[in-house]
Design a protein around this motif. Sequence first.
Motif, PDB file in Angstrom:
ATOM      1  N   TYR A  40       0.837  -1.205   0.000  1.00  0.00           N
ATOM      2  CA  TYR A  40       0.000   0.000   0.000  1.00  0.00           C
ATOM      3  C   TYR A  40       0.872   1.255   0.000  1.00  0.00           C
ATOM      4  CZ  TYR A  40      -3.912  -3.006   1.447  1.00  0.00           C
ATOM      5  OH  TYR A  40      -4.877  -3.983   1.511  1.00  0.00           O
ATOM      6  N   SER A  41       0.333   2.336  -0.558  1.00  0.00           N
ATOM      7  CA  SER A  41       1.002   3.633  -0.493  1.00  0.00           C
ATOM      8  C   SER A  41       0.923   4.186   0.921  1.00  0.00           C
ATOM      9  CB  SER A  41       0.332   4.612  -1.461  1.00  0.00           C
ATOM     10  OG  SER A  41      -0.974   4.945  -0.993  1.00  0.00           O
ATOM     11  N   TYR A  42       1.725   5.196   1.214  1.00  0.00           N
ATOM     12  CA  TYR A  42       1.669   5.844   2.529  1.00  0.00           C
ATOM     13  C   TYR A  42       0.266   6.379   2.814  1.00  0.00           C
ATOM     14  CZ  TYR A  42       6.798   6.015   2.073  1.00  0.00           C
ATOM     15  OH  TYR A  42       8.115   5.707   1.897  1.00  0.00           O
ATOM     16  N   ASP A  43      -0.296   7.055   1.833  1.00  0.00           N
ATOM     17  CA  ASP A  43      -1.620   7.658   2.012  1.00  0.00           C
ATOM     18  C   ASP A  43      -2.665   6.600   2.349  1.00  0.00           C
ATOM     19  OD1 ASP A  43      -3.385  10.161   1.570  1.00  0.00           O
ATOM     20  OD2 ASP A  43      -4.328   8.669   0.271  1.00  0.00           O
ATOM     21  N   THR A  44      -2.637   5.488   1.615  1.00  0.00           N
ATOM     22  CA  THR A  44      -3.592   4.410   1.870  1.00  0.00           C
ATOM     23  C   THR A  44      -3.375   3.799   3.244  1.00  0.00           C
ATOM     24  OG1 THR A  44      -3.811   3.907  -0.493  1.00  0.00           O
ATOM     25  CG2 THR A  44      -4.422   2.164   1.053  1.00  0.00           C
ATOM     26  N   LEU A  45      -2.123   3.581   3.614  1.00  0.00           N
ATOM     27  CA  LEU A  45      -1.825   3.024   4.928  1.00  0.00           C
ATOM     28  C   LEU A  45      -2.375   3.895   6.049  1.00  0.00           C
ATOM     29  CD1 LEU A  45       1.855   1.777   4.539  1.00  0.00           C
ATOM     30  CD2 LEU A  45      -0.105   0.372   5.227  1.00  0.00           C
ATOM     31  N   ILE A  46      -2.146   5.190   5.950  1.00  0.00           N
ATOM     32  CA  ILE A  46      -2.601   6.096   7.005  1.00  0.00           C
ATOM     33  C   ILE A  46      -4.122   6.082   7.109  1.00  0.00           C
ATOM     34  CG2 ILE A  46      -2.733   8.525   7.676  1.00  0.00           C
ATOM     35  CD1 ILE A  46       0.109   8.813   6.456  1.00  0.00           C
ATOM     36  N   GLN A  47      -4.800   6.076   5.966  1.00  0.00           N
ATOM     37  CA  GLN A  47      -6.263   6.042   5.992  1.00  0.00           C
ATOM     38  C   GLN A  47      -6.775   4.711   6.546  1.00  0.00           C
ATOM     39  OE1 GLN A  47      -8.666   7.982   2.906  1.00  0.00           O
ATOM     40  NE2 GLN A  47      -6.765   8.286   1.764  1.00  0.00           N
ATOM     41  N   LEU A  48      -6.121   3.616   6.195  1.00  0.00           N
ATOM     42  CA  LEU A  48      -6.528   2.319   6.732  1.00  0.00           C
ATOM     43  C   LEU A  48      -6.316   2.245   8.242  1.00  0.00           C
ATOM     44  CD1 LEU A  48      -5.222  -0.125   3.968  1.00  0.00           C
ATOM     45  CD2 LEU A  48      -7.608   0.322   4.553  1.00  0.00           C
ATOM     46  N   TRP A  49      -5.166   2.734   8.696  1.00  0.00           N
ATOM     47  CA  TRP A  49      -4.912   2.746  10.138  1.00  0.00           C
ATOM     48  C   TRP A  49      -5.955   3.587  10.864  1.00  0.00           C
ATOM     49  CZ3 TRP A  49       0.947   3.791   9.181  1.00  0.00           C
ATOM     50  CH2 TRP A  49       1.613   2.570   8.986  1.00  0.00           C
ATOM     51  N   GLY A  50      -6.266   4.758  10.305  1.00  0.00           N
ATOM     52  CA  GLY A  50      -7.259   5.626  10.935  1.00  0.00           C
ATOM     53  C   GLY A  50      -8.631   4.985  10.996  1.00  0.00           C
ATOM     54  N   ALA A  60     -14.020  -0.657  10.748  1.00  0.00           N
ATOM     55  CA  ALA A  60     -12.752  -0.968  11.397  1.00  0.00           C
ATOM     56  C   ALA A  60     -12.322  -2.395  11.092  1.00  0.00           C
ATOM     57  CB  ALA A  60     -12.868  -0.760  12.908  1.00  0.00           C
ATOM     58  N   ALA A  61     -13.270  -3.320  11.106  1.00  0.00           N
ATOM     59  CA  ALA A  61     -12.950  -4.715  10.798  1.00  0.00           C
ATOM     60  C   ALA A  61     -12.493  -4.858   9.349  1.00  0.00           C
ATOM     61  CB  ALA A  61     -14.163  -5.598  11.065  1.00  0.00           C
ATOM     62  N   ALA A  62     -13.158  -4.149   8.433  1.00  0.00           N
ATOM     63  CA  ALA A  62     -12.777  -4.217   7.021  1.00  0.00           C
ATOM     64  C   ALA A  62     -11.386  -3.637   6.808  1.00  0.00           C
ATOM     65  CB  ALA A  62     -13.801  -3.471   6.168  1.00  0.00           C
ATOM     66  N   ALA A  63     -11.082  -2.527   7.481  1.00  0.00           N
ATOM     67  CA  ALA A  63      -9.754  -1.927   7.362  1.00  0.00           C
ATOM     68  C   ALA A  63      -8.696  -2.867   7.926  1.00  0.00           C
ATOM     69  CB  ALA A  63      -9.715  -0.589   8.083  1.00  0.00           C
ATOM     70  N   GLY A  64      -9.002  -3.517   9.051  1.00  0.00           N
ATOM     71  CA  GLY A  64      -8.069  -4.473   9.625  1.00  0.00           C
ATOM     72  C   GLY A  64      -7.803  -5.637   8.694  1.00  0.00           C
ATOM     73  N   ALA A  65      -8.863  -6.107   8.020  1.00  0.00           N
ATOM     74  CA  ALA A  65      -8.706  -7.204   7.067  1.00  0.00           C
ATOM     75  C   ALA A  65      -7.851  -6.775   5.883  1.00  0.00           C
ATOM     76  CB  ALA A  65     -10.074  -7.680   6.591  1.00  0.00           C
ATOM     77  N   ARG A 148     -12.163   0.300  -2.450  1.00  0.00           N
ATOM     78  CA  ARG A 148     -11.961   1.483  -1.618  1.00  0.00           C
ATOM     79  C   ARG A 148     -10.706   1.257  -0.790  1.00  0.00           C
ATOM     80  NH1 ARG A 148     -11.151   6.386  -0.552  1.00  0.00           N
ATOM     81  NH2 ARG A 148     -11.586   7.072   1.553  1.00  0.00           N
ATOM     82  N   LEU A 149      -9.709   2.127  -0.974  1.00  0.00           N
ATOM     83  CA  LEU A 149      -8.420   1.981  -0.287  1.00  0.00           C
ATOM     84  C   LEU A 149      -7.818   0.595  -0.508  1.00  0.00           C
ATOM     85  CD1 LEU A 149      -9.237   3.788   3.083  1.00  0.00           C
ATOM     86  CD2 LEU A 149      -8.002   4.713   1.109  1.00  0.00           C
ATOM     87  N   GLY A 150      -7.970   0.092  -1.723  1.00  0.00           N
ATOM     88  CA  GLY A 150      -7.424  -1.211  -2.079  1.00  0.00           C
ATOM     89  C   GLY A 150      -8.306  -2.383  -1.719  1.00  0.00           C
ATOM     90  N   ARG A 151      -9.277  -2.169  -0.843  1.00  0.00           N
ATOM     91  CA  ARG A 151     -10.164  -3.237  -0.362  1.00  0.00           C
ATOM     92  C   ARG A 151     -11.281  -3.474  -1.375  1.00  0.00           C
ATOM     93  NH1 ARG A 151     -10.798  -7.597   3.145  1.00  0.00           N
ATOM     94  NH2 ARG A 151     -12.874  -7.665   4.018  1.00  0.00           N
ATOM     95  N   PHE A 152     -11.468  -4.725  -1.776  1.00  0.00           N
ATOM     96  CA  PHE A 152     -12.534  -5.087  -2.716  1.00  0.00           C
ATOM     97  C   PHE A 152     -13.899  -4.944  -2.051  1.00  0.00           C
ATOM     98  CE2 PHE A 152     -15.334  -8.609  -4.169  1.00  0.00           C
ATOM     99  CZ  PHE A 152     -15.620  -8.104  -5.428  1.00  0.00           C
ATOM    100  N   LEU A 153     -14.833  -4.288  -2.758  1.00  0.00           N
ATOM    101  CA  LEU A 153     -16.181  -4.062  -2.235  1.00  0.00           C
ATOM    102  C   LEU A 153     -17.246  -4.885  -2.948  1.00  0.00           C
ATOM    103  CD1 LEU A 153     -16.215  -0.170  -1.809  1.00  0.00           C
ATOM    104  CD2 LEU A 153     -15.682  -1.913  -0.079  1.00  0.00           C
ATOM    105  N   ALA A 154     -17.185  -4.949  -4.274  1.00  0.00           N
ATOM    106  CA  ALA A 154     -18.255  -5.635  -5.015  1.00  0.00           C
ATOM    107  C   ALA A 154     -17.823  -5.886  -6.448  1.00  0.00           C
ATOM    108  CB  ALA A 154     -19.539  -4.805  -4.999  1.00  0.00           C
ATOM    109  N   LEU A 205     -11.269 -12.018  -6.218  1.00  0.00           N
ATOM    110  CA  LEU A 205     -11.263 -10.633  -5.755  1.00  0.00           C
ATOM    111  C   LEU A 205     -11.457 -10.541  -4.245  1.00  0.00           C
ATOM    112  CD1 LEU A 205     -13.348  -9.182  -8.705  1.00  0.00           C
ATOM    113  CD2 LEU A 205     -10.974  -8.577  -8.181  1.00  0.00           C
ATOM    114  N   ASP A 206     -12.310 -11.420  -3.702  1.00  0.00           N
ATOM    115  CA  ASP A 206     -12.535 -11.432  -2.252  1.00  0.00           C
ATOM    116  C   ASP A 206     -11.250 -11.706  -1.483  1.00  0.00           C
ATOM    117  OD1 ASP A 206     -15.075 -10.715  -1.399  1.00  0.00           O
ATOM    118  OD2 ASP A 206     -15.943 -12.670  -1.882  1.00  0.00           O
ATOM    119  N   GLY A 207     -10.319 -12.408  -2.112  1.00  0.00           N
ATOM    120  CA  GLY A 207      -9.098 -12.790  -1.425  1.00  0.00           C
ATOM    121  C   GLY A 207      -7.901 -11.906  -1.723  1.00  0.00           C
ATOM    122  N   HIS A 208      -8.132 -10.797  -2.428  1.00  0.00           N
ATOM    123  CA  HIS A 208      -7.019  -9.940  -2.814  1.00  0.00           C
ATOM    124  C   HIS A 208      -7.355  -8.466  -2.621  1.00  0.00           C
ATOM    125  CE1 HIS A 208      -6.041 -13.693  -4.923  1.00  0.00           C
ATOM    126  NE2 HIS A 208      -4.786 -13.287  -4.891  1.00  0.00           N
TER     127      HIS A 208
END
Length: 225
Positions: A40-50, A60-65, A148-154, A205-208
């Motif tokens: 992940y990029s710095y920007d994405t990491l910071i948003q995921l951590w937040g 929060a659970a989705a960001a953790g995943a 969204r932020l690298g996380r697969f949604l649909a 996609l669910d796994g990546h």
Amino acid sequence: MFQDKQNSWSNGVKTNDLQRIRVSGDTLAMLDDASELTGYSYDTLIQLWGTAVGPNAAAAAAAGAALAMRAVTQEEMRRGLAECAPNLRVAGIRLDHWHSSPHSVADGSGFDRTHAGADFTTSGVNLWLSVRGYWVVGPRSNAIAAFRLGRFLALYAGVTWSAATDKRRFALTGYRINGCKRVDPESGDVLGAASEDEIEALKYLDGHALSMPPGAANPIANLFE
């Protein structure tokens, strides 16, 4: 000047966005290590951590995943989808954060919406309205993967595109793949069974997670040849 694949820093100051932040050398080293580890990029990491420490438990659970998996590059995802779903031509769309974006048409040249973007809990018709358009995208893709932020949604398949207006198109048709079913993205009605390619693409996609540069002018990634 510190340079990585997706961010530019000068003496700890982020320079490729409207905002600047100053960080210590230790923090910069931590970000560098985390980016190398996760993809992940710095920007994405910071948003995921937040998001992971935010008040919304589901988000929060989705960001953790998302943080728990290494993001793959667009080329890696392109190869993976070609192997498991050769009949799908998937356009990956990096959605911005959920925000107001009213749009109304009266001549059939588009669709009405009040918002754009998504968060980790956006679903149903709200997600579809953000995914449909309006994008600088070619007409060849027949499926859309929303991120969204690298996380697969649909995953939406059966996608056809409008003619381009000012280089932008919107999806005329599409249904969401939900498990082994095709679902109307607006009504939620089951339309029938999903194809083998659609089912396998959804599993993949669910796994990546997808690594996409935050400063990209166009949030579209063609995940097909």
